[in-house]
Design a protein around this motif. Sequence first.
Motif, PDB file in Angstrom:
ATOM      1  N   GLU A 267      26.962  54.337  61.785  1.00  0.00           N
ATOM      2  CA  GLU A 267      26.019  55.032  63.007  1.00  0.00           C
ATOM      3  C   GLU A 267      24.252  54.975  62.464  1.00  0.00           C
ATOM      4  O   GLU A 267      23.947  54.856  63.474  1.00  0.00           O
ATOM      5  CB  GLU A 267      26.207  56.425  63.663  1.00  0.00           C
TER       6      GLU A 267
ATOM      7  N   TYR B 170      17.909  50.573  66.628  1.00  0.00           N
ATOM      8  CA  TYR B 170      17.740  51.076  68.058  1.00  0.00           C
ATOM      9  C   TYR B 170      16.418  52.010  68.324  1.00  0.00           C
ATOM     10  O   TYR B 170      15.483  51.558  69.243  1.00  0.00           O
ATOM     11  CB  TYR B 170      18.728  52.005  68.205  1.00  0.00           C
TER      12      TYR B 170
ATOM     13  N   THR C  17      26.873  52.822  68.354  1.00  0.00           N
ATOM     14  CA  THR C  17      26.791  51.261  67.212  1.00  0.00           C
ATOM     15  C   THR C  17      27.659  49.990  68.361  1.00  0.00           C
ATOM     16  O   THR C  17      27.695  49.377  68.034  1.00  0.00           O
ATOM     17  CB  THR C  17      28.108  51.507  66.534  1.00  0.00           C
TER      18      THR C  17
ATOM     19  N   ALA D  34      22.736  51.728  62.888  1.00  0.00           N
ATOM     20  CA  ALA D  34      22.835  50.946  64.364  1.00  0.00           C
ATOM     21  C   ALA D  34      21.613  51.899  65.031  1.00  0.00           C
ATOM     22  O   ALA D  34      20.635  51.590  65.752  1.00  0.00           O
ATOM     23  CB  ALA D  34      23.984  51.917  65.333  1.00  0.00           C
TER      24      ALA D  34
END
Length: 640
Positions: A266, A273, A259, A269
């Motif tokens: 999460e 990502y 995060t 994130a």
Amino acid sequence: MAVGGGAQRLRTRRLSLLLVSVLLVGSVVVGEDPSSSSGRGERDLYASKLSGIIIPGFASTQLRAWSVLDCPYSPLDFNPLDSVWLDTTRVLSAVNCWLKCMLLDPYNQTDHPECKSRPDSGLSAITELDPGYITGPLSSVWKEWLKWCIEFGIEANAIIAVPYDWRLSASKLEERDLYFHKLKLTFETALKLRGGPSLVFAHSMGNNVFRYFLEWLKLEIAPKQYIQWLDAHIHAYFAVGAPLLGSTESVKATLFGFTFGLPVAEGTARLMYNSFGSSLWLMPFSKHCKADDVYWKHFFGEREGHHHTYHCDEIEFQTNYSGWPTEIINIELPSIRGSDAFPSILDVAQDMTSNMECGRPIQLSFSAREVSDGTFFKAIEDYDPDSKRLLYQLQKYYQDDPVLNPLTPWERPPLKNIFCIYGIDLKTEVGYYFAPSGKPYPDNWIITDVIYEHEGALFSRSGNSVSGNPGAVSGDGTVPYNSLSWCKTWLGSKAEHDGSDVQISLNVEHHQGEDILPNMTRTPRVKYITYYEDSESIPGRRTAVWELDKANHRNLVRSQVLMRELWLEMWHDIHPDATSKFVKKARRGPLRDADCYWDYGKARCAWPEYCEYRYAFGDVHLGQSCRLKNSSTDLLLNYL
């Protein structure tokens, strides 16, 4: 002429810096004859002409909106030039809108149809990610470093930031933004503007970017001019916290989510990502496996669509863990859907069949090589929707990259001066245990255990025993020690240490590929800096490795100790009267008024040989009235 006739010396000394007690273990190498006109002439040429070029790390550049996006149910819409990375207010109030501006298409790396973001430019792009009274200090990156430069009179045009879109892979940086063409022009402009070569300061993934630039440059200019260009444009390269063999935290970010301290889940994130082409750039890889030489392929083979041939030394298959402390990934899978799901696990086929019959979950382990070559992602392809996207990125942007496969070990670049600097002795994650969570993507995995390295030992969060090969020390809290210390392989094969007032270790042999460890007495609860410096192994080239005790990866560029040592080395390199190849490892005293403080135990200013009590109007406490007796310039002369 060298003291003791050696190329290197390792020295230790206790010192105090501000309120931090530091022990120096350093190597000072052969000195330069003061009467040498060539050495003095070269330093005169560089004096006051060097530029500093800063290449920030992952998530260390501001991104700004380049489109108009209406955010329903939120008063905060996105307009051109609005801050995207980082704006915590928008993350809290309009996270879905914010994600549209951050996400990229995982296959072609294009922007979201409704929002486009681009990196900011200039020094402001890297000083504070989220400027503000509260958020500014929390998101500060290079701001403190710039303050040091300004305090010592560095001119504004001598510091150049080269921010980039850290979401993109290297090839996309060039394809979309012409980043490496612009970086080459930046070096050439700095040389013309200042009259001298540049100092390169790269942090974390910025080192990966700089490595790619050096390989890209090799294909852009004539072979005979390559070294000449480097010597003319780059005086020194400071690799700060370089993940030279990758980082295990990237595995956690890929499967579970990281995060960055933001108020997001999460899973969110992870979704963000894994849309970035750069997500694989920091993956751990084996030190025993290399790709073919792309440089010659460009002249004697096809340039486009070339797949790098991957070669692993025999030791890769004779030893465990690919040169890492332990297995990177241990994952529990609920069932087996076919032998193709586990292409590299032939040795345990019988055990897998047995587990199938019993209906038990299967636990598999993967080394750094199996992560970087795609074996792991192929194994979980039937269980994770991100695997196909990551395999596509791995092949297109890394294995088939026309310039370089970044997931291979880096040999010493052909630069004049290299300083590899990193923190050690912090608890660092080196392996994970994953299991299905029972939830849908992106929350379909949970971390059941974490393996850490710390002070020469491996241990798990759960307390279970861990098998592996721990290093003598641990990493910097983010990057494991074996990855940070890979640059020790760039040092020469033999070190000789000397000094009359230091701990002495003579004729220390360094075997290529093995770590170098100082045989020194260390006092508990005292921080150390360990210097390994070599100026004779490669004629005309210097290589140095600095290890800073308890220096955190993300805070390293804000470390007062690091900034001090960097400044001393820069001062030493540009000064015409410097007589040694590296800055002297003498007792470190204060260099600025801010370094002086009040010693309440002795009722006087600390460092009485350097500092004195001198009240000035506006001082509100005793420490502010402690100031240097002499100018910083006079004090710096002690380190030449």
